[in-house]
Enzyme design. Structure first.
Site, PDB file in Angstrom:
ATOM      1  CD  GLU A 150      -2.560   1.288   2.795  1.00 53.37           C
ATOM      2  OE1 GLU A 150      -3.352   2.227   2.824  1.00 53.37           O
ATOM      3  OE2 GLU A 150      -2.047   0.412   3.419  1.00 53.37           O
ATOM      4  CE  LYS A 171      -7.513   2.214   3.140  1.00 54.00           C
ATOM      5  NZ  LYS A 171      -5.949   2.678   3.916  1.00 54.00           N
ATOM      6  CB  CYS A 174      -4.943  -1.155   4.580  1.00 52.90           C
ATOM      7  SG  CYS A 174      -4.187  -1.114   6.169  1.00 52.90           S
TER       8      CYS A 174
END
Length: 312
Positions: free
Chosen positions: A45, A134, A168
């Site tokens: 990430e 995200k 994540c």
């Protein structure tokens, strides 16, 4: 006939806050993994240009400091422009090494200042296949990153298998995971900044729940890696020397660890994936098939993209 896919996850730090030097490091690491036979290579990430762990960007409720804005400007200047030469460079790295490349970047919006935490997918021909923004930055990440939506919940059908994934703590979102399972993900990519032991449990759960291979990739970062001229660098004085200890791992559809977890050092993990394991594992559980109970539950993603097809 059994198909085997060789994958690699790269646990490394970028040249923090430096787009060009990080691209150079990416090229070196991809070449190393490709020379060892990797067909799919995953980076962490926010690898380009950094996961800015430890910084507040001068924010408290009700105000932002000028020094914090200077740090954010440095971050913004080194983010990835989707229409820029950096996309061409990443594509050429994938093409030169004939690999699928998935890499976490900070994406700069073309029409404004907003940044997004994004996962990019490149083909062995150098094409940008997809990007995923995200959905929900966590805690203070919301100060510096915008939110994605369902239009980037992409999966890609390739000769290796169906690629897809989440970034994540999106992996803690049951419905986000279900969007991947529903689209038949086989190679589930989970770039992260979470270096806690509990993350390992989450990754093994997802592999077992989704009956998929899980590749999780984190950075190994020390405080001394941060550029000495960064604004507000004094904020890190009480941070430990190891800012992120890693924990990258590769897991099979039964939740068994194939490689890793790797702690407290940079390195590349490799695994040969037996794709028959995907089908065998669904005999007794298939979250999007005979365990879905669509007569009881309904599930939909707004603005969901079509699954992309690519044969490299």
């Amino acid at each position: 006939m059994m198909q085997t896919v060789k994958v690699a996850v790269v646990q490394a730090a970028p040249a923090l806050f430096d787009l060009n030097k990080t691209l150079e490091k990416t090229a070196v690491l991809v070449k190393e993994a490709a020379q060892k036979g990797a067909q799919l290579i995953l980076f962490p990430e926010a690898f380009i240009p950094a996961y800015p762990r430890g910084f507040t960007f001068g924010t408290v409720v009700g105000s932002r400091s000028e020094e914090g804005k200077k740090l954010w400007l440095r971050y913004w200047e080194n983010a990835v422009n989707m229409q820029g030469k950096e996309i061409e460079k990443l594509g050429s790295i994938a093409k030169e090494n004939k690999v699928y490349l998935a890499i976490g970047v900070i994406e700069r919006a073309e029409n404004g200042g907003t940044l997004y935490c994004t996962l990019l997918y490149f083909s062995p021909r150098g094409a940008l296949l997809a990007r995923h923004q995200k959905l929900k930055p966590t805690a203070a990440e919301r100060v510096i990153w915008g939110e994605g939506d369902g239009s980037t919940l992409s999966t890609i059908k390739t000769e290796l298998g169906v690629l897809g994934g989440l970034i994540c703590w999106e992996n803690y979102m049951p419905l986000a995971r279900m969007s991947m399972y529903q689209k038949g993900v086989q190679l589930y990519l989970a770039p992260t900044a979470d270096h806690r032991e509990t993350w390992q449990t989450t990754m093994r759960h997802i592999a077992t729940e989704g009956r998929c291979f899980v590749l999780s990739c984190n950075q190994f970062v020390t405080k001394s890696m941060y550029p000495p001229d960064l604004p507000t660098l004094e904020e890190l004085k009480d941070q430990p020397e190891i800012m992120s200890k890693g924990g990258s791992v590769i897991i099979n559809p039964q939740g068994e660890i194939l490689a890793g977890p790797l702690w407290n050092e940079e390195g590349i993990l490799y695994a040969d994936l037996n794709m028959d394991d995907l089908h065998k594992s669904k005999m007794d559980f298939d979250v999007a098939g005979h365990y879905a109970r669509e007569d009881v539950f309904q599930f939909a993603v707004l603005n969901q993209p079509e699954t992309l097809n690519f044969q490299g």
